[in-house]
Structure formats: C-alpha cells, structure tokens
Scaffold this motif. Sequence first.
Motif, PDB file in Angstrom:
ATOM      1  N   LYS A 423      10.008  14.773  22.377  1.00 43.75           N
ATOM      2  CA  LYS A 423      10.126  16.015  23.131  1.00 43.75           C
ATOM      3  C   LYS A 423      10.248  15.754  24.628  1.00 43.75           C
ATOM      4  N   THR A 424       9.712  14.621  25.071  1.00 46.64           N
ATOM      5  CA  THR A 424       9.763  14.301  26.498  1.00 46.64           C
ATOM      6  C   THR A 424      11.176  13.971  26.966  1.00 46.64           C
ATOM      7  N   THR A 425      12.058  13.567  26.036  1.00 49.61           N
ATOM      8  CA  THR A 425      13.449  13.236  26.404  1.00 49.61           C
ATOM      9  C   THR A 425      14.424  14.239  25.783  1.00 49.61           C
ATOM     10  N   LYS A 426      13.953  15.453  25.513  1.00 46.60           N
ATOM     11  CA  LYS A 426      14.736  16.444  24.768  1.00 46.60           C
ATOM     12  C   LYS A 426      16.055  16.815  25.456  1.00 46.60           C
ATOM     13  N   THR A 427      16.097  16.774  26.798  1.00 50.34           N
ATOM     14  CA  THR A 427      17.325  17.207  27.481  1.00 50.34           C
ATOM     15  C   THR A 427      18.436  16.172  27.417  1.00 50.34           C
ATOM     16  N   GLU A 428      18.114  14.945  27.039  1.00 48.87           N
ATOM     17  CA  GLU A 428      19.125  13.900  26.942  1.00 48.87           C
ATOM     18  C   GLU A 428      19.117  13.270  25.556  1.00 48.87           C
ATOM     19  N   SER A 429      18.753  14.040  24.568  1.00 53.21           N
ATOM     20  CA  SER A 429      18.541  13.488  23.238  1.00 53.21           C
ATOM     21  C   SER A 429      19.826  12.935  22.623  1.00 53.21           C
ATOM     22  N   VAL A 430      19.700  11.714  22.100  1.00 52.45           N
ATOM     23  CA  VAL A 430      20.741  11.108  21.277  1.00 52.45           C
ATOM     24  C   VAL A 430      20.193  11.027  19.855  1.00 52.45           C
ATOM     25  N   ILE A 431      20.941  11.560  18.903  1.00 50.28           N
ATOM     26  CA  ILE A 431      20.479  11.639  17.524  1.00 50.28           C
ATOM     27  C   ILE A 431      21.067  10.466  16.761  1.00 50.28           C
ATOM     28  N   LYS A 432      20.259   9.481  16.487  1.00 50.03           N
ATOM     29  CA  LYS A 432      20.706   8.271  15.793  1.00 50.03           C
ATOM     30  C   LYS A 432      20.523   8.453  14.291  1.00 50.03           C
ATOM     31  N   THR A 433      21.568   8.131  13.523  1.00 46.22           N
ATOM     32  CA  THR A 433      21.539   8.342  12.077  1.00 46.22           C
ATOM     33  C   THR A 433      21.950   7.080  11.335  1.00 46.22           C
ATOM     34  N   ASN A 434      21.849   7.148  10.015  1.00 42.94           N
ATOM     35  CA  ASN A 434      22.312   6.041   9.171  1.00 42.94           C
ATOM     36  C   ASN A 434      23.697   6.313   8.598  1.00 42.94           C
ATOM     37  N   ILE A 435      24.454   7.209   9.215  1.00 40.54           N
ATOM     38  CA  ILE A 435      25.806   7.532   8.762  1.00 40.54           C
ATOM     39  C   ILE A 435      26.740   6.369   9.093  1.00 40.54           C
ATOM     40  N   THR A 436      27.519   5.945   8.121  1.00 36.17           N
ATOM     41  CA  THR A 436      28.409   4.800   8.287  1.00 36.17           C
ATOM     42  C   THR A 436      29.500   5.085   9.315  1.00 36.17           C
ATOM     43  N   TRP A 437      29.749   4.102  10.194  1.00 33.63           N
ATOM     44  CA  TRP A 437      30.825   4.230  11.184  1.00 33.63           C
ATOM     45  C   TRP A 437      32.139   3.767  10.548  1.00 33.63           C
ATOM     46  N   SER A 438      32.994   4.717  10.217  1.00 39.81           N
ATOM     47  CA  SER A 438      34.323   4.399   9.674  1.00 39.81           C
ATOM     48  C   SER A 438      35.208   5.619   9.849  1.00 39.81           C
ATOM     49  N   ASP A 439      36.503   5.369   9.884  1.00 39.32           N
ATOM     50  CA  ASP A 439      37.433   6.487  10.028  1.00 39.32           C
ATOM     51  C   ASP A 439      37.314   7.464   8.863  1.00 39.32           C
ATOM     52  N   GLU A 440      37.151   6.948   7.662  1.00 38.47           N
ATOM     53  CA  GLU A 440      37.059   7.812   6.490  1.00 38.47           C
ATOM     54  C   GLU A 440      35.890   8.787   6.612  1.00 38.47           C
ATOM     55  N   VAL A 441      34.724   8.278   7.005  1.00 41.17           N
ATOM     56  CA  VAL A 441      33.543   9.120   7.134  1.00 41.17           C
ATOM     57  C   VAL A 441      33.681  10.082   8.307  1.00 41.17           C
ATOM     58  N   LEU A 442      34.136   9.567   9.441  1.00 41.60           N
ATOM     59  CA  LEU A 442      34.231  10.395  10.641  1.00 41.60           C
ATOM     60  C   LEU A 442      35.266  11.505  10.495  1.00 41.60           C
ATOM     61  N   LEU A 443      36.356  11.234   9.798  1.00 37.00           N
ATOM     62  CA  LEU A 443      37.371  12.269   9.588  1.00 37.00           C
ATOM     63  C   LEU A 443      36.835  13.418   8.753  1.00 37.00           C
ATOM     64  N   LYS A 444      35.976  13.108   7.794  1.00 35.68           N
ATOM     65  CA  LYS A 444      35.382  14.172   6.976  1.00 35.68           C
ATOM     66  C   LYS A 444      34.439  15.034   7.806  1.00 35.68           C
ATOM     67  N   ILE A 445      33.666  14.399   8.682  1.00 38.08           N
ATOM     68  CA  ILE A 445      32.772  15.176   9.548  1.00 38.08           C
ATOM     69  C   ILE A 445      33.585  16.002  10.539  1.00 38.08           C
ATOM     70  N   LYS A 446      34.662  15.415  11.046  1.00 40.14           N
ATOM     71  CA  LYS A 446      35.509  16.178  11.972  1.00 40.14           C
ATOM     72  C   LYS A 446      36.099  17.406  11.285  1.00 40.14           C
ATOM     73  N   LYS A 447      36.491  17.256  10.023  1.00 44.77           N
ATOM     74  CA  LYS A 447      37.012  18.410   9.297  1.00 44.77           C
ATOM     75  C   LYS A 447      35.950  19.489   9.167  1.00 44.77           C
ATOM     76  N   LEU A 448      34.702  19.080   8.912  1.00 44.61           N
ATOM     77  CA  LEU A 448      33.608  20.046   8.858  1.00 44.61           C
ATOM     78  C   LEU A 448      33.451  20.746  10.197  1.00 44.61           C
ATOM     79  N   PHE A 449      33.514  19.989  11.292  1.00 46.93           N
ATOM     80  CA  PHE A 449      33.393  20.587  12.620  1.00 46.93           C
ATOM     81  C   PHE A 449      34.580  21.514  12.926  1.00 46.93           C
ATOM     82  N   ASP A 450      35.768  21.133  12.477  1.00 43.59           N
ATOM     83  CA  ASP A 450      36.947  21.970  12.713  1.00 43.59           C
ATOM     84  C   ASP A 450      36.827  23.314  12.000  1.00 43.59           C
ATOM     85  N   THR A 451      36.247  23.305  10.800  1.00 44.57           N
ATOM     86  CA  THR A 451      36.098  24.575  10.081  1.00 44.57           C
ATOM     87  C   THR A 451      35.122  25.502  10.796  1.00 44.57           C
TER      88      THR A 451
END
Length: 996
Positions: A423-451
């Motif tokens: 909470k002390t760094t809430k204004t600059e929060s970076v959300i780190k996940t275990n989501i795989t870095w690849s074009d295939e995965v990122l394109l699917k998330i981008k499609k979700l964001f586009d919708t």
Amino acid sequence: MSGALPYSQTIMLDANRLSSEEYSASNLAETDTSVFTNRVAGGITLDIGDTVSIESAHIAQRGAGANVIEMRGSLLGRKTINYTKLTNSSFVSNMLTIQAGAGPTTFQRYSPTGFAKQEAENVDEIVEMKDNEATIVMEFYKTANGENCMALPRNFGNVSGNNASVSPYNKAKGLPLDTAEDYWTVQDGYPLGVNTCDYDQRRRFIFSNTGNSTGRVDDDWNTDTNLRSFTGTEVVGSIKIRQDNSRFTLFKRKSMIYNGSQVSAEDLASDLQPRAGVGPDPAIADYVRFKKKVTLKTDAGYNTPGNIAAQITDQLTEPEDTKIIVANLGEFKSVIQEGKTNVAFSSPSWHSFNSSCSKDFFNATLSNSMPVSVTSASSVQSALSVAYNNAYDYIGFKRPDFVEAGRDAFAYHGNHLTEQISKTTKTESVIKTNITWSDEVLLKIKKLFDTQLEYPELLDGGTESLSSLKRTNYATFNTTSASLNASFREVGRFLHIDIGAQSQGSSKADIAPLGDDMYNVSYRTLGANASDRTSAPLFVYFDKSTSHLTATETTGDTDYNLAYGFARKIDDKVAFTTKLIGGIPDEYFDQGPSSAVIRIRTKIGYDYHFSAYGNAAIALHSGYNPVQYFGHQSFFVGKFIENVYVGADNPLFNFDTVNNRFEFKNLHTAEKTGNFYNAGDPIAPADILAPPATGQAEEAVYFINKEMRYDNWSPDMHPYPVINLKGTVKDGQQSFIGTPERLQGGLPYDAHSGISIVDMGIDETNWTDSIWGLLGFRYGQFNGSGSNIGTQNFQFSDLSANVKAVTTNALLTSLQSQQYFQNVFSIPLIKPMVGSNVKYYNASVSQGNIDTTGFGASFTIQPAISVQQESTAIKALDLPRKILRGYFLIKSDLIDQTGYYQSANPMGIMAVVGKYNSSEDFVNFDGGGPVFTVTRKKTITDIKTQITDPEGSLSQVGDNSGVIYKVTKQISTDLKFGENLLQGMYGKQAAESAGQ
C-alpha cells in the motif's frame, strides 16, 4: 475478257441448337447449350474474295426483356466459415421416468433433444461463394424483456407450495403458500432462489456493477432492496440483471448430459463437475458461442426481384421436422415446430430448476457458504443434479465478444501475482504475474482489452466514484482532461482480481476458480460462515502508441515501451503498470486479510463467473408456472416442457418497389399485442379478471411501461403486480395492473428474441460479383470497421450502420411519440405532449384536495403504452445489377481469321450481341455487324458455333438459340459468250494462263 459482268450470290445458313449434333446426342443434350455444330448439306465451297457475316442471331435466355436480374451460378471462390456443430448420442425418446433417490420416488422429465447427451463444437468449414448462393452464419439472442429468462447467478427458481425452500418465508408471513396469487405475487428473495449475498457498501461498489441509489456505474444491474433473507423475516438488498430489453447472445455448453442413466459414471461426473478437483460450478464449464449456418440461393438465369425475394424468404422460414414431445402422458402431447431462424432451445422449467435439484447438484445444504465436492456415486448419478445442470445448457451474455475473448485468454483459474503489492507504493504499483511472455499469449490479452473498448461503459466504471470509494485514482491523477471518461478509455483497461480471497500457494488453491458466484450464500450466513470470494476489476495502464509493438520488438522494461500497449517484461513474465493512471486505490488493499498489502499469489486474469464485472448473463426459462393467476387454470404438461423459442419467427427478405432496393426485415421476434391469459371467458367467475379477447393479438407492437399478461412466468420477475378485484365499481377502479418492479418504466420493449447475421458467406474480394453485391448490398453494411463500431445492442434505424452483427428492431420515430400521451386507462389521447404517469382518485377531488406529493391518490398508474411496430430494414445501399455482362460474343469456325479475338481460342469472334435488345425470353441481334472476307479457299461441311460471355467462358443460354450466317459469293458472268467464243478469246485466255 470483253463483256464479263460480276454479280454476288447470297447463301443463308441456319445454325441452331435444336438441329445440332450435340442436341441429338443424349450425353450432351443437357450440357453446353451454348455450343452447337450444324451440318451443311452437300457442303459449300468458299472462294477467295467471298464474304461471311452474321445476318441475325436469337439467343435464348428465359426472362430476358423483363425487369429481371441475371445470375449465372458462377463459382467465385471458396471461403471459410465458423459455426456450431452439434453431436447427439444415445437416443432416449421424448419422455423419461427417472428414479431419484431411494424408494418409489420418481422424478419425471424428458430430454429437450431426445438424446441422453449432446456435444457442441465450433468448427471451420470451407463453403463455395457463387453469384447466386451464399452460406450465412447467424447467432441467436434473447432479450431481457421479463419473459422466458432469468438473471444469473440464481440458486434456483420455483414457488411451488410443496417446496420446502419457501417454508421459512411462509412461516414469516404466518400463512402457507396456498393461494394461486401467491405463486405470482410473493416477494422474491433467498427462499425463492435469489443470491442475496450481503456485500457491504464498500465491497458492493468495487465488486459489482452498481453504485448507490443516486447513480449508476453501468447499465447492467438493478439494486433490489426489498428481497427476503434466508429466514424470510428480514428485508435485504442485492443486485439483479436489469430486465431492460438488452440483447443477450446465446452460448452453448460444450458437453451436456440430459439423462445420466444412459452414460457412464465417469462421463456424468465430468459433466456435473467439469473441472477436476473443483466443486460444482456452472459458470466455469466450457461454452461456445452458438452459431448456425444457413445456405441461401436463387435460381441461375434471369429472375424478377420479387421472385428472388420470395426464394430467399422461403429458405429463411423453411420449417424443420415437427417434433412431438411429452408423448407418454395419456393423450397429452406438445408439438415443437422449429424453423431455420427460430429454434426451440433447451431451457429449465419450474419443475427442474428448483431447490431440491439445486441442493442435490451442489451436494450441500442451502445455507452452506461453498459447494463441496460430490463424493458418493449415488449423488453423482442423481437425476435431480442432471436436471439442475441442464438449466445452464444455453446461457445469454450481454457482451459476447468480451466473454469470448476473456475465456480464450485465460483459464478458469486465472494466473497469480508473483510479488506482493504494498500500500505504501500504491501510486506506482507494478503488478508482477506468472503470465508467460509470448506473442501468442499477449495477443489474446490484447484482444480482451480491445473488446473492452467496444463496450465503453465498462471502462467508464473506472472513473466512477461513490463518496470516497473509487476503482481508480484517475479522476485526481488527470485533472486537465475535458472529458474524463473519453480520456480514460484511451489509457485504461482491466483484468479481474481475486482480491477478496487472496489465495495462498497450494495445489488446491492453484486450481480453484478465480472469483465465485456465491451460490446458496444468504444475507444471514455470509458473516457467520462464509468468505466473500467474488472478484473485482483491477484497472491497468494502456498505451495506444505502443500497441503495435510485438513481444520481440520491445524489451518492455519501462512504462513507455509496453508490448501491445500494456505488457512490461520482468523475468520473462508479464507485468502490468498502474502509475500513469494514478496507481491502485486504497479500497483494493482494505478488502483482503491484510490492509497493508495485496498478497503474493493473489489470482488475476479473467473471471468466468456470471457475477464478475462485465459478465452480465441470463438463463432461459420455459415460462410455465404451476398454476395460473386466480387458480382456475393450470398447464398440465408445463412442468415437463423444457424448451423455449429463440430467434426470428417471421424473417423477411423483401424488394422495396418504391426505392427499388432489396432489404432484410424482421430479424427479431416482435412483441405482440397478445391477450390476458384468461381473456375470452364467456361466463367468468366473480373472483377472476377476464377481459374480452382482442382480434389483434398477433399484431406486432412495442410496449412502453410494459404490462404483463400473466401468460408467461419467470422466477426473476417476482413480485408480479397484484390484481385487486375487491370492492365494487362504486368504490372506484380495482383492476389497474401495474408495471412489474423488474421492468424499466419509459423504455421501449420491442422483441422477445432475434438473430444476428455475423457472416454473409462472402469475402470482400468477391463481394461485388456475389449474390449480395449483385442485389445492391455493400460489404461494409455487414462488416463494421473502425473505432466506433456498434455491438449487438446497437439500436438500428433504417439508415446504414457500422456494426459487427446485423439484426433489426422496431422502428422508433417521432411520429409515434404522440401516442405516448395516454390517460389512466391506457387510451391514446394523440397530442403533442410528453407522456406522464397518472394519479387516480376513487373520489372526485379538486386542486385544493390534491397532495402535491401525490400520496392522496388511490392509484399511481404508468399508462401501458402499446404502439404498432414496423421492423427496421437493412436496406441495400445500391440498386441491384440487372445484367451481369452487357453482351454476348458469337464465335464460329466458318472462317479462319476474323481479326477479333478475346483470348487464345482459335475460333474467331464474328459478332458482339448487346443485351439491350431483348424481349420475350430472347436476346436478339439484327445484323449489321462486321463482314469478313475469305482469304483461303475451303469447303465447309459443318459449322461450329459458340456463344460466350465477354471473359470467354461459355454462356448459360437455352436450347432455342440459333444463328443465321450469311455467305456472299462473288460470281462473274460473260454476257457476250457466243461472240467471244468465235473470236477465240477463251483459247487465248487459256494459253496466256498456261504461259504464266
């Protein structure tokens, strides 16, 4: 030679198809009608200098000369379409008598498909594109119009008097549920199946799609504050999907068992619990967006516009085989008559979607906070569980693109955070996940964001606030924007986060779903023995300027080089940033076990549940109640009917003779005038309302302040308005029927359901020459593009729209607005006045006696407005093309060279026949074309003729075609033959010829 006089001899050669060699040959009589070879009796010699031309031609084409449109049936290419393939197995006929539990107790129901199991899969298929044929793909939607549907999530839905689940409520009232009116007017709540989880104000704002009573965050939910709690003694509040005529696109469960006794125990278990190790949870099963293909075609050749319209309409309305269901209850039968665009989808009834079935399905008492895993074989194979599960066979989603993209991008359990957020760094929060870095995965998330941008109300929710509560800090972060919502749509996107649960790492936690629908959790049980596991939207930063950067084109190591506009790369995993939208608000830290951090391994991704932010969903319902209002009628087999029609019951493809344009209309099933359920009783008992029947029951209308007819029941609509028949006429009006609480006053309700055309079966390259292009439609009318594209809830007019899916609705015009001004008896007064609610007083009053608040009135009435509707039209923007090719080419082997070649075909072109000169089924050529000179002496014994289109392909013509060839021979005659013979002129000429 003295005295020689040349002259010409004209020979006419009739070459027609009927007398040709091809026509007489049985193997060619039905093919290549544009090619024919004709014998020349005795042969004819063409000398050098002779000329050849076409005197006339008569090309047979049925319809030529009339106001017709030409289609050849030509193959333009092939296209891939995607539709839902249904596979049935284990035929079980129509009625099932299933043993449920121990002893003689049975649970009767029938399979809505006639089979024990049905599987669904969306498949690709390659179809042909022709100039007279296309295979279109349509989706089906159900409107939230208060009929044949109910909001999700819901525990169950029935008000049967012998249903133990309602007994606490009955006891609270001090009476049993024993009157027919109670089956309709009892207040909804937990005893009747509503999820009444008691979110406090803070959680309700963040986690649901509604704020307080003074403002809405989006258009999905109503806050109902009059629901009953578990005990039935307390009035509680909860949220329900709005019944506001929105369109909900149907999704089909990928695997559904209708009769557990006909499948293996393993198969049944996986159907009831589709996720191994996870308790029953309807939302997390696999669904596909339901799509149906229909092939539409017209006859090749010439057709009138009216005939084309009739052929396509007939195919859209073509009936399927009649089905007789519920066939073994004596002489009682029900009949299903489906059409191509009107399908009887499986749906629950009050008999199958009840508290007993719900309890058996979840294998838990109704007060338990979480469903537990089914362990015993007897419970797994329970018919009640199967019946309850079938209620989720088809589900309607308000935002199908968002739902489809979310399910494609993430598994049901989502991913998780790899580092806690302080909470002390809430204004600059970076959300780190275990989501795989690849074009295939990122394109699917981008499609979700586009919708999400397609449904801007979801992003607008990121800027809303309730007192000091908010989903983002953007309003205080960006104080210079002229339009806060418009600005945030450019930079904000969201994922779902399981902030209420903040799961710790374990194998069980890893497979647990992200979020929860909180089945069987009531107002009273939540605080005592349940934890709130619903998800929340967590908004992250999106940079449009970097949305083109792939996973390999950027390092993604700052907030200014994000891959696809959103992805930071940290340790080869995906991270999200919130700094440039103001960080994460305090509210997200206050919800978990610790108010200081959002803990590591908290789930993040897309929440499959119906209650998740943006996932507005409904289920279908058959529409039957155990007993009708007043208690004099009951639909005997209604409990067994588990189907409801969804689609367009009267689709029309029409040719507008005024504008000379083709158009689609009636792609929705319109609301009808209808009748009160008890209308027409010739000798009505004193204790019922029986208005006279109308002769306009089938008239298509739209309603404002929709009044129910009590002919269709949904558990979601409780309480239905009470019909008060007490008192006398002297006491005043006693039979006003109000608008149900769940319907939205002032909104037009125009449709029960409909179809959306999502693929016209033709690609953009071939559109112009396709059936739709020839009929005047443009590609963009059915294939929207750009940033302002309309979704399936777009309100259509007769103007062309930029949409992804095409349907219709009632045409709303200002001309109809004068009908909105009505008196208390719903009689139109037809004045240019804005409509108003009406106060009715049993006793006459004057101005001085009227309470300015209206409390002194006996009734407050919203006039039930019914306006005759006309469907909007998807009208072709262009006039239809009447002729595909403007002329024919006539080719012949009569001479060697013509000097006019269309291709490398050795047969020369002798005439160009324009189609403008046509009548009575023939295209005529009256000669006057080029004349060709013979340059090589040859003997003709037959003539081969071809009639082709301009591009060289053989034309589609009739057998009555024929060509008249004209041969002009040059002949010299000696008028002084005797004199020249005596003078030896012929001998001299012969000698001179020999000397040469």
